[in-house]
Design a protein around this motif. Structure first.
Motif, PDB file in Angstrom:
ATOM      1  N   ARG A 142      51.860  33.950  40.693  1.00  0.00           N
ATOM      2  CA  ARG A 142      50.668  34.728  40.358  1.00  0.00           C
ATOM      3  C   ARG A 142      49.701  34.793  41.533  1.00  0.00           C
ATOM      4  O   ARG A 142      48.863  35.702  41.616  1.00  0.00           O
ATOM      5  N   GLN A 148      43.381  40.389  37.441  1.00  0.00           N
ATOM      6  CA  GLN A 148      43.834  39.059  37.850  1.00  0.00           C
ATOM      7  C   GLN A 148      43.271  38.668  39.218  1.00  0.00           C
ATOM      8  O   GLN A 148      43.922  37.987  40.011  1.00  0.00           O
ATOM      9  N   GLY A 173      46.002  30.184  34.594  1.00  0.00           N
ATOM     10  CA  GLY A 173      45.685  30.865  35.843  1.00  0.00           C
ATOM     11  C   GLY A 173      44.228  31.186  36.046  1.00  0.00           C
ATOM     12  O   GLY A 173      43.880  31.861  37.028  1.00  0.00           O
TER      13      GLY A 173
END
Length: 241
Positions: free
Chosen positions: A32, A193, A170
């Protein structure tokens, strides 16, 4: 022999081995931080700095493509331009309007600290980091991983950071590096993100970056132009007074 094992664990940190399923989860979490290569973009930031000689807030605009050309504008809290920085793969230069001086540097990592912003990064590294690509400051793979404090900790073999802890969802990252360097990322934007708050700290000072807006796929900025009367000087190795 048993005491020797205990001492080694205390010194280097022993942790239970991850199951194959946990290792796969750790790998997905790690990836990620390594999305596709960053693109051209424009971002506005508020930067709070605290060093032995400087404390306050500056406004920053960073625009361009980290693979081609980036232009950084540093302004005071009231909007007056303090410095213009241009970085390409071949050169980096800083124009200070108040002094009418164009500073030339051969070390792109020295540019931001010289402007009173204690970030040991190039503009290209910062541009990628703001876009969610940590590959500019992290290796491609981790050395080992284990559970810690409800998250996952990664041990690293290269780069400016030695270890990195990440929440399992995350949403938070904390990295520890050499010579007291730390980076804490939070305020994750769910849709993109990307972290909208980055806190760097080192013995030289700290800087808290808050992303006010970020737009991808913007045109490249025009090359930096300065008055013909501007003096050319090498960039000082320390923060400019």
């Amino acid at each position: 022999m048993r005491w020797a094992v205990v001492i080694v664990c205390l010194l280097v940190g022993c942790a239970p081995r991850l199951t194959p399923q946990d290792h796969e989860a750790a790998t997905r979490l790690w990836l990620r931080l390594h999305p596709p290569t960053a693109v051209s973009f424009s971002a506005h930031l508020s930067v709070h700095v605290n060093t032995p000689t400087t404390a306050g807030r500056v406004l920053v605009e960073l625009t361009g493509d980290p693979q081609e050309r980036l232009l950084l504008t540093i302004s005071s809290s009231v909007g007056s331009v303090l410095a213009l920085v241009e970085e390409t793969p071949n050169h980096v230069q800083v124009y200070v309007p108040e002094r009418n001086v164009l500073y030339i540097s051969h070390d792109p990592r020295a540019v931001l600290p010289a402007q009173g912003i204690p970030l040991p990064l190039t503009l290209a590294q910062l541009a990628r980091l703001l876009q969610g690509d940590w590959g500019s400051v992290l290796p491609d793979t981790f050395l080992r991983a284990h559970h810690r404090d409800g998250g996952m900790e990664f041990l690293l073999a290269s780069g400016p950071f030695q270890r990195l802890r990440m929440a399992l969802d995350g949403s938070q990252v904390y990295a520890e590096g050499h010579d007291g360097l730390t980076l804490e990322a939070g305020a994750l934007e769910p849709q993109t993100q990307r972290f909208t708050r980055l806190h760097f700290a080192s013995p030289e000072g700290s800087a808290v970056l808050r992303v006010k807006d970020l737009v991808s796929h913007t045109p490249l900025p025009a090359p930096l132009t300065v008055p013909a009367s501007a003096r050319r000087e090498p960039l000082p190795s320390k923060e400019m007074p």
